[in-house]
Design a protein around this motif. Structure first.
Motif, PDB file in Angstrom:
ATOM      1  N   SER A  40      25.497  54.457 -16.954  1.00 27.44           N
ATOM      2  CA  SER A  40      24.952  53.119 -17.137  1.00 27.44           C
ATOM      3  C   SER A  40      25.817  52.313 -18.096  1.00 27.44           C
ATOM      4  CB  SER A  40      23.520  53.205 -17.660  1.00 27.44           C
ATOM      5  OG  SER A  40      23.495  53.780 -18.958  1.00 27.44           O
ATOM      6  N   LYS A  79      22.191  43.322 -14.357  1.00 26.73           N
ATOM      7  CA  LYS A  79      20.946  44.076 -14.329  1.00 26.73           C
ATOM      8  C   LYS A  79      19.847  43.212 -13.762  1.00 26.73           C
ATOM      9  CE  LYS A  79      18.582  47.766 -15.596  1.00 26.73           C
ATOM     10  NZ  LYS A  79      17.440  47.436 -14.701  1.00 26.73           N
ATOM     11  N   TYR A  94      23.513  59.808 -16.888  1.00 26.37           N
ATOM     12  CA  TYR A  94      23.165  58.435 -16.554  1.00 26.37           C
ATOM     13  C   TYR A  94      23.444  57.495 -17.719  1.00 26.37           C
ATOM     14  CZ  TYR A  94      20.670  54.262 -15.213  1.00 26.37           C
ATOM     15  OH  TYR A  94      20.363  52.969 -14.917  1.00 26.37           O
TER      16      TYR A  94
END
Length: 602
Positions: free
Chosen positions: A88, A102, A84
């Motif tokens: 990300s 975000k 992740y």
DNA sequence: TCCGGAACTC
DNA sequence: GAGTTCCGGA
């Protein structure tokens, strides 16, 4: 085209995406699936809803199981080491592109900016249009408001099924090759199989999932369909409007122009007034909404093509007398089609003849209909068609010299038709003008120089976006040291073949000048403000805006005093200003040129 | 948990 | 170009 077909695979909070958004191969410029495609794939698959799902706001999704998403992504990309953290990072990489951002305060929650997402991947939809870049940070600088055609204002399901949801051109361009990474564990085949099945099953007409964003009723009585540009590969906006419903974010102006009627934020996100708590689909609200939008169109120089059509609702027009006629023309129901400039040109400028659809798939748009054309015919058509056909990037003529025809808007077109020609050797035999904004002069070297005003670019526009849009002549014009057409015009008015005076309606120069300046300053200020918001330095941004305003005002003052900073030397002769300054200078030059022309014409 | 720079791969 | 990998920092 089936815009509102609900798919069982779609999340309850579904969103309307065009097919390509789900198709991993539809990532032009990349031979592999892009992460956002993959995310969308996951999002539309029910079996992954416990891993990733839409959530809350429009375009917002939450990664419920980051590790699993990362694993899937890694499997998809044959990157078993994916996690992740890396995923990300890739998502953050989208921040800069404004494809994604975000959702602050929410873990693993991101939000798509479909506007930019479309534009990043389909920049060609802007090609050849050069419509005034809307002052929006979300990629509106690329997207333009397609003009409507009669079939674009759709209000029935039958009408929604007009063919050619996505043209073959669009599809060809939208498709890349699929990365072959099937190791049996990859989600690739699974996802693509589903996608492919849908694709096969429904056919090309179905471009949008009939998805509705949260808080939007499926059976909304009122559907406002995005106007379609015949030039656009998208029969309707590819923006994820709710099943073809107008995606308000499409309107950068709207998203930036607070009105008392609508509660929304000027955020570059997908924040939408349609989704705001104050909005409903009752006609009154729609009227407010459209009125606000209309006002925004005015405020931001957007093309009247951006006007929303809303059957049977008459939009009160913002008080802008000079525009009322055309605005009413566009907005009063039953909605009259806004016609593609090409059609307008071919129709000889007669509105009654503008119904002919353009036979061209891709062609730079000639200038929109100007007053002169309306009054006296199609002289511009000849010039613009010749220039546009030569300058079309799709035609690829060797003649092409980075010239772009830039219809700004009908509003602007009354004053501006952007034709930038940096070709030195190109002969322009017939260049008529639209209120003198396109004109020619014969330079000392004998070449005909096409003069034009620079486009109204927004500061918000990506720097790389406007880079190619407007360029001053690559070399000085002639031996007189004229570095800018304006100077040539000013110094050699006799040689110019400036304005065809016939049909030119004179507006008080001062009024025009003032109006131009006030609008330009507003645009610039707004653009700066949004940029500042984007950077999340609101306070600083405001300072910048103020600073800019001061600067602009100062320059404007200098301008009005009849001089530039160069001690009375006309702008353009001095050393090239820095980029931002240059832009402002260009505005000044344009305005000055215009004044000069108008002085000549009047 | 999130951000973003930097170097790197494909 | 579009990530991937690593990493320091908030």
């Amino acid at each position: 085209m089936e815009l509102n077909t609900l798919s069982p695979l779609l999340p309850p909070s579904g969103f309307a995406f065009p097919d390509w958004a789900y198709k991993p191969e539809s990532s032009p410029g990349s031979r592999q699936i892009q992460l956002w495609h993959f995310i969308l794939e996951l999002l539309r698959k029910e079996e992954y809803h416990d891993v990733i799902a839409w959530q809350g706001d429009y375009g917002e999704f939450v990664i419920k199981d980051p590790d699993e998403v990362a694993r899937l992504w890694g499997a998809r990309k044959c990157k078993p080491q994916m996690n992740y953290d890396k995923l990300s990072r890739a998502l953050r990489y989208y921040y800069n592109k404004r494809i994604l951002h975000k959702t602050k305060g929410k873990r693993f929650t991101y939000k798509f900016n479909f506007n930019k997402l479309v534009l990043v991947n389909y920049p060609f939809i802007d090609m050849g249009t050069g419509t005034v870049p809307p002052p929006v940070p979300t990629g509106g600088s690329h997207f333009r408001f397609p003009p409507s055609t009669p079939s674009d204002i759709l209000s029935s399901s039958e009408e929604l099924r007009s063919p050619g949801m996505f043209s073959s051109v669009a599809r060809r361009m939208a498709r890349g090759s699929v990365s072959d990474c099937s190791d049996g564990t990859s989600t690739n085949s699974e996802l693509e199989e589903a996608v492919g099945a849908e694709e096969r099953g429904v056919g090309p007409d179905r471009g949008f999932r009939g998805l509705l964003p949260p808080r939007l009723p499926h059976d909304s009585l009122f559907r406002v369909y995005v106007h379609q540009d015949p030039m656009s590969p998208f029969p309707v906006s590819p923006l994820p409007g709710p099943g073809g419903l107008l995606a308000p974010t499409l309107s950068p102006a709207l998203s930036m122009t607070p009105t008392p009627h609508l509660a929304y934020t000027p955020s570059p996100s997908m924040s939408s007034p349609m989704l705001g708590s104050h909005f409903s689909f009752n006609p009154e609200d729609m009227k407010h909404y459209l009125q606000a939008h209309t006002q925004s169109v005015y405020n931001y120089h957007l093309s009247p093509r951006a006007f929303l059509h809303y059957p049977n609702i008459v939009i009160p027009q913002p008080h802008r007398p000079s525009l009322e006629k055309s605005a009413a023309h566009h907005l009063h129901g039953p909605p009259l089609p806004l016609l593609h400039p090409l059609s307008q040109q071919q129709g000889g400028g007669e509105e009654g003849q503008q119904q002919h659809p353009s036979p061209f798939k891709f062609k730079l748009q000639p200038p929109p209909l100007g007053r002169k054309q309306r009054d006296s015919g199609s002289s511009l058509a000849a010039s613009s068609s010749s220039s546009s056909s030569q300058s079309s990037p799709f035609i690829g003529s060797a003649h092409l010299k980075q010239r772009r025809v830039e219809p700004i808007s009908d509003i602007e077109s009354e004053e501006e038709v952007e034709v930038t020609d940096i070709s030195e050797e190109e002969e322009l035999n017939h260049i008529d003008d639209d209120e003198g904004d396109i004109f020619t002069r014969t330079a000392p070297h004998g070449n005909r120089i096409r003069l034009s005003a620079p486009p109204q670019t927004s500061p918000e526009e990506d720097p790389d976006d406007d880079e190619e849009v407007f360029k001053t002549p690559a070399t000085p014009i002639g031996s007189s040291g004229l570095a800018f057409p304006l100077l040539a015009l000013k110094s050699e008015p006799g040689q110019a073949s400036p304005i065809s005076p016939g049909g030119t309606r004179c507006i008080p120069l001062k009024l025009r000048f003032k109006r131009r300046w006030s609008e330009d300053q507003k645009m610039e200020a707004d653009g700066e403000r949004d940029e500042a918001e984007d950077k999340k330095v609101r306070a600083d941004g405001e300072e910048v805006v103020e600073g800019k305003r001061e600067e602009v005002g100062r320059r404007g003052g200098e301008m009005e005093n009849g001089g530039g900073r160069g001690g009375g030397v006309i702008l353009g002769l001095m050393l090239p200003p820095p980029p931002t300054q240059r832009r402002a200078s260009s505005e000044l030059q344009r305005a000055t040129a215009q004044l000069s022309l108008e002085n000549t014409g009047c």
